[in-house]
Design a protein around this motif. Structure first.
Motif, PDB file in Angstrom:
ATOM      1  N   MET A   1       0.842  -1.205   0.000  1.00  0.00           N
ATOM      2  CA  MET A   1       0.000   0.000   0.000  1.00  0.00           C
ATOM      3  C   MET A   1       0.875   1.252   0.000  1.00  0.00           C
ATOM      4  N   ASN A   2       0.513   2.223  -0.842  1.00  0.00           N
ATOM      5  CA  ASN A   2       1.217   3.492  -0.893  1.00  0.00           C
ATOM      6  C   ASN A   2       0.643   4.395   0.202  1.00  0.00           C
ATOM      7  N   THR A   3       1.438   4.620   1.257  1.00  0.00           N
ATOM      8  CA  THR A   3       0.950   5.366   2.427  1.00  0.00           C
ATOM      9  C   THR A   3       0.566   6.797   2.075  1.00  0.00           C
ATOM     10  N   THR A   4       1.399   7.457   1.266  1.00  0.00           N
ATOM     11  CA  THR A   4       1.108   8.840   0.870  1.00  0.00           C
ATOM     12  C   THR A   4      -0.211   8.914   0.105  1.00  0.00           C
ATOM     13  N   ALA A   5      -0.381   7.983  -0.813  1.00  0.00           N
ATOM     14  CA  ALA A   5      -1.617   7.952  -1.586  1.00  0.00           C
ATOM     15  C   ALA A   5      -2.818   7.725  -0.672  1.00  0.00           C
ATOM     16  N   PHE A   6      -2.659   6.831   0.283  1.00  0.00           N
ATOM     17  CA  PHE A   6      -3.748   6.533   1.215  1.00  0.00           C
ATOM     18  C   PHE A   6      -4.141   7.789   1.999  1.00  0.00           C
ATOM     19  N   VAL A   7      -3.130   8.540   2.477  1.00  0.00           N
ATOM     20  CA  VAL A   7      -3.398   9.756   3.248  1.00  0.00           C
ATOM     21  C   VAL A   7      -4.136  10.781   2.385  1.00  0.00           C
ATOM     22  N   LEU A   8      -3.684  10.951   1.136  1.00  0.00           N
ATOM     23  CA  LEU A   8      -4.336  11.907   0.246  1.00  0.00           C
ATOM     24  C   LEU A   8      -5.757  11.462  -0.113  1.00  0.00           C
ATOM     25  N   PHE A   9      -5.947  10.159  -0.294  1.00  0.00           N
ATOM     26  CA  PHE A   9      -7.288   9.633  -0.558  1.00  0.00           C
ATOM     27  C   PHE A   9      -8.215   9.975   0.607  1.00  0.00           C
ATOM     28  N   VAL A  10      -7.736   9.705   1.819  1.00  0.00           N
ATOM     29  CA  VAL A  10      -8.543   9.963   3.010  1.00  0.00           C
ATOM     30  C   VAL A  10      -8.847  11.452   3.138  1.00  0.00           C
ATOM     31  N   ALA A  11      -7.855  12.302   2.818  1.00  0.00           N
ATOM     32  CA  ALA A  11      -8.056  13.751   2.901  1.00  0.00           C
ATOM     33  C   ALA A  11      -9.157  14.202   1.949  1.00  0.00           C
ATOM     34  N   ILE A  12      -9.152  13.659   0.742  1.00  0.00           N
ATOM     35  CA  ILE A  12     -10.191  14.018  -0.236  1.00  0.00           C
ATOM     36  C   ILE A  12     -11.558  13.543   0.231  1.00  0.00           C
ATOM     37  N   VAL A  13     -11.612  12.342   0.776  1.00  0.00           N
ATOM     38  CA  VAL A  13     -12.886  11.815   1.269  1.00  0.00           C
ATOM     39  C   VAL A  13     -13.422  12.691   2.398  1.00  0.00           C
ATOM     40  N   ILE A  14     -12.540  13.075   3.338  1.00  0.00           N
ATOM     41  CA  ILE A  14     -12.960  13.918   4.460  1.00  0.00           C
ATOM     42  C   ILE A  14     -13.459  15.272   3.962  1.00  0.00           C
ATOM     43  N   LEU A  15     -12.698  15.882   3.023  1.00  0.00           N
ATOM     44  CA  LEU A  15     -13.098  17.182   2.477  1.00  0.00           C
ATOM     45  C   LEU A  15     -14.474  17.108   1.819  1.00  0.00           C
ATOM     46  N   THR A  16     -14.693  16.087   1.025  1.00  0.00           N
ATOM     47  CA  THR A  16     -15.979  15.965   0.332  1.00  0.00           C
ATOM     48  C   THR A  16     -17.115  15.657   1.307  1.00  0.00           C
ATOM     49  N   LEU A  17     -16.831  14.908   2.362  1.00  0.00           N
ATOM     50  CA  LEU A  17     -17.864  14.622   3.361  1.00  0.00           C
ATOM     51  C   LEU A  17     -18.219  15.877   4.151  1.00  0.00           C
ATOM     52  N   VAL A  18     -17.236  16.736   4.408  1.00  0.00           N
ATOM     53  CA  VAL A  18     -17.508  18.009   5.082  1.00  0.00           C
ATOM     54  C   VAL A  18     -18.411  18.881   4.211  1.00  0.00           C
ATOM     55  N   ILE A  19     -18.098  18.922   2.904  1.00  0.00           N
ATOM     56  CA  ILE A  19     -18.950  19.665   1.961  1.00  0.00           C
ATOM     57  C   ILE A  19     -20.374  19.120   2.001  1.00  0.00           C
ATOM     58  N   THR A  20     -20.496  17.805   1.997  1.00  0.00           N
ATOM     59  CA  THR A  20     -21.814  17.166   2.033  1.00  0.00           C
ATOM     60  C   THR A  20     -22.564  17.508   3.313  1.00  0.00           C
ATOM     61  N   TYR A  21     -21.835  17.564   4.422  1.00  0.00           N
ATOM     62  CA  TYR A  21     -22.457  17.872   5.724  1.00  0.00           C
ATOM     63  C   TYR A  21     -23.094  19.253   5.705  1.00  0.00           C
ATOM     64  N   PHE A  22     -22.341  20.247   5.213  1.00  0.00           N
ATOM     65  CA  PHE A  22     -22.877  21.612   5.189  1.00  0.00           C
ATOM     66  C   PHE A  22     -23.967  21.763   4.125  1.00  0.00           C
ATOM     67  N   ALA A  23     -23.803  21.055   3.006  1.00  0.00           N
ATOM     68  CA  ALA A  23     -24.830  21.119   1.963  1.00  0.00           C
ATOM     69  C   ALA A  23     -26.137  20.498   2.439  1.00  0.00           C
ATOM     70  N   ALA A  24     -26.026  19.443   3.240  1.00  0.00           N
ATOM     71  CA  ALA A  24     -27.214  18.748   3.731  1.00  0.00           C
ATOM     72  C   ALA A  24     -28.097  19.668   4.577  1.00  0.00           C
ATOM     73  N   LYS A  25     -27.463  20.628   5.269  1.00  0.00           N
ATOM     74  CA  LYS A  25     -28.225  21.554   6.106  1.00  0.00           C
ATOM     75  C   LYS A  25     -29.127  22.466   5.276  1.00  0.00           C
ATOM     76  N   ARG A  26     -28.753  22.687   4.013  1.00  0.00           N
ATOM     77  CA  ARG A  26     -29.520  23.585   3.149  1.00  0.00           C
ATOM     78  C   ARG A  26     -30.426  22.827   2.176  1.00  0.00           C
ATOM     79  N   THR A  27     -30.331  21.496   2.192  1.00  0.00           N
ATOM     80  CA  THR A  27     -31.120  20.700   1.255  1.00  0.00           C
ATOM     81  C   THR A  27     -32.420  20.274   1.914  1.00  0.00           C
ATOM     82  N   ASN A  28     -33.384  21.213   1.931  1.00  0.00           N
ATOM     83  CA  ASN A  28     -34.647  20.958   2.618  1.00  0.00           C
ATOM     84  C   ASN A  28     -35.844  20.952   1.681  1.00  0.00           C
ATOM     85  N   SER A  29     -35.594  21.097   0.378  1.00  0.00           N
ATOM     86  CA  SER A  29     -36.696  21.118  -0.581  1.00  0.00           C
ATOM     87  C   SER A  29     -36.284  20.389  -1.852  1.00  0.00           C
TER      88      SER A  29
END
Length: 517
Positions: free
Chosen positions: A1-29
């Motif tokens: 396993m490429n450790t650097t790649a794994f860390v960057l993958f996880v960072a992208i997943v976290i960033l996109t999940l944070v975006i989803t979290y804030f977007a979910a608060k405004r998705t009411n209709s």
């Protein structure tokens, strides 16, 4: 396993999940879920369109196809780019003025029959699934290469993530994931292109001269005919690429995320510039992979050539750059699949469930609930199908989706706005003829059947000689729409029908509703 790649993958997943979290608060209709409330600006939507369009086929598939097949791979770059002229001049403005949430809304503005919406929804789901299979194949190969996970596990990971983004964040989360992905992809591709160009001493002529001896194809690398040996096959591919974008549901729905038609038009201009610059850079990706990675290592990493770009990054910049480009490719796939899932789920919930099953009486909460369950269903089906398509090049898979879109959707979209005599029967006949003919021709093509084991999905002799069905299925889509529309020589168009066409014509080009509704 490429450790650097794994860390960057996880960072992208976290960033996109944070975006989803804030977007979910405004998705009411339903409006927020389907179109982000129409609140994106022209440049934001342009970036999102580019992010939606520059898929795994563009970054991974085209680079590999150019590296393995030379000039023939560049057909994809040319076709994908030229397609936006069709979108800009024929589709973007009428679609935004006539529609609300989905492509079927535009057609239903003229024809109110439920069967029109039903067939349009079927087309949307079919095209989205084909396109999504390509992204999941790329994701499976990428994660397998970097993290050592098997193909099935890799596909499941991406499938779960894309479902989460859509179910909770809707179009707002999807749009911002696509915007961030577009910025990352453009930046990463630019860096690779500059390094590759530097390796050739910043000389285009020198680069082309060196490529004549850099691959097993020798001088023929720069000539057409290495992959598509039959001219009609090449024409079929290019017809699908140039005309298909104007019928892709996940691209068309992006025009509903802005406030009006001029903004939609402006977003296409932004997207075209970004996409044009990107596809010019695919030359450097493909040439660089062929020269500095080599034919055999590319095929060894993935038989379809889908993993040419990450090894090129490693050859040029070491492990960290390899990890970064791989993470960008991962973000590319995540962004595109979320858009695809959303367009398919919206078609099912808005067009089929709300207008056919519930006859227009479904509340917003009920619509959103159905759309979320539809997202899960589409994701599961796409994952299952992608498990059988591992050996196929993702650029090819996307070209099939383009052929279906050009065959089943484009004729009806154009005739709805530009043909007075066109009617409900013609709309249904055109969509079904284009869809069914494209699917049948793909199933009996060399991409599914091959006399040699391992070269295609099934062993046998193909009945249709061309890899892409566009040259037959696109004309059939137009013919189906024409033949399906009752044409009686000398008869007049009914007054009510003609009056409705006049209303649609004005609304499509000005946004003004003559009926006042």
């Amino acid at each position: 396993m490429n450790t650097t790649a794994f860390v960057l993958f996880v960072a992208i997943v976290i960033l996109t999940l944070v975006i989803t979290y804030f977007a979910a608060k405004r998705t009411n209709s339903a409006n927020e879920f389907y179109t982000a409330g129409g609140g994106l600006t022209g440049w934001q939507n342009g970036l999102a369109i580019a992010g939606d369009y520059m898929s795994a086929a563009s970054f991974l598939g085209i680079a590999g196809t150019i590296a393995l097949s030379g000039f023939d791979g560049f057909f994809y770059s040319i076709g994908f780019l030229v397609a936006y002229l069709v979108v800009l001049y024929l589709v973007a403005e009428p679609l935004r003025n006539l529609g609300k949430y989905t492509m079927a809304d535009m057609i239903a503005a003229r024809f109110h029959a439920a069967k029109v919406r039903g067939v349009a929804a079927l087309n949307t789901v079919t095209i989205s699934i084909f396109y999504m299979i390509a992204q999941l194949v790329g994701a499976g190969s990428l994660i397998k290469l970097l993290l050592g996970l098997d193909y099935t596990t890799s596909v499941l990971i991406v499938g779960v993530l894309m479902t989460v983004y859509v179910v909770f964040g809707g179009m707002r989360a999807t749009s911002w994931v696509q915007i961030i992905k577009a910025i990352l992809l453009m930046g990463g591709t630019l860096i690779i292109s500059l390094i590759v160009f530097a390796k050739f001493n910043f000389s285009l002529t020198g680069m082309f001269e060196q490529m004549k001896t850099a691959t097993p194809l020798k001088e023929s690398f720069l000539n057409p005919g290495n992959k598509y040996k039959v001219p009609l096959d090449t024409l079929s591919l290019n017809l699908a690429l140039v005309l298909g974008t104007a019928g892709l549901p996940h691209i068309l729905t992006r025009f509903f995320t802005v406030k009006d038609a001029p903004t939609a038009r402006g977003s296409v201009v932004y997207a075209t510039w970004l996409i044009g610059i990107f596809y010019v850079m695919t030359i450097f990706l493909g040439f660089g992979a062929a020269a500095f990675v080599g034919y055999e290592p590319i095929v060894a990493a993935d038989k379809g050539g889908n993993m040419a770009a990450p090894p090129l990054a490693k050859a040029l910049g070491g492990d960290f750059f390899f990890a970064f480009i791989s993470a960008v490719a991962f973000a590319t796939i995540l962004a595109v699949v979320t858009g695809l899932v959303l367009s398919a789920a919206s078609a099912f919930a808005h067009d089929f469930y709300t207008h056919i099953v519930r006859k227009g009486h479904a509340g917003e909460k009920e619509q959103m609930q159905v759309a979320r369950w539809a997202s899960v269903g589409v994701a599961v089906l796409s994952i299952l199908l992608s498990l059988f398509a591992q050996k196929l090049n993702v650029a090819f898979l996307v070209s099939v989706a383009f052929a279906i879109a050009a065959s089943a959707n484009l004729p009806v979209l154009l005739f709805t706005v530009f043909w007075r005599r066109f009617n409900t029967a013609g709309a249904v006949a055109g969509m079904l003829t284009g869809l069914i003919s494209a699917l049948i021709l793909v199933f009996v093509s060399p991409s599914v059947w091959s006399p040699e084991a391992g070269k295609a999905i099934l062993v046998g002799t193909p009945l249709f000689p061309y890899a892409n069905p566009g040259i037959i299925s696109i004309p059939l889509g137009f013919i189906g729409a024409v033949v399906g529309t009752p044409l009686t020589s000398g008869s007049k168009v009914p007054a009510a029908h003609s009056e409705k066409f006049d209303e649609i014509l004005v609304q499509a080009h000005t946004g003004i509703k003559l009926d006042g509704k």
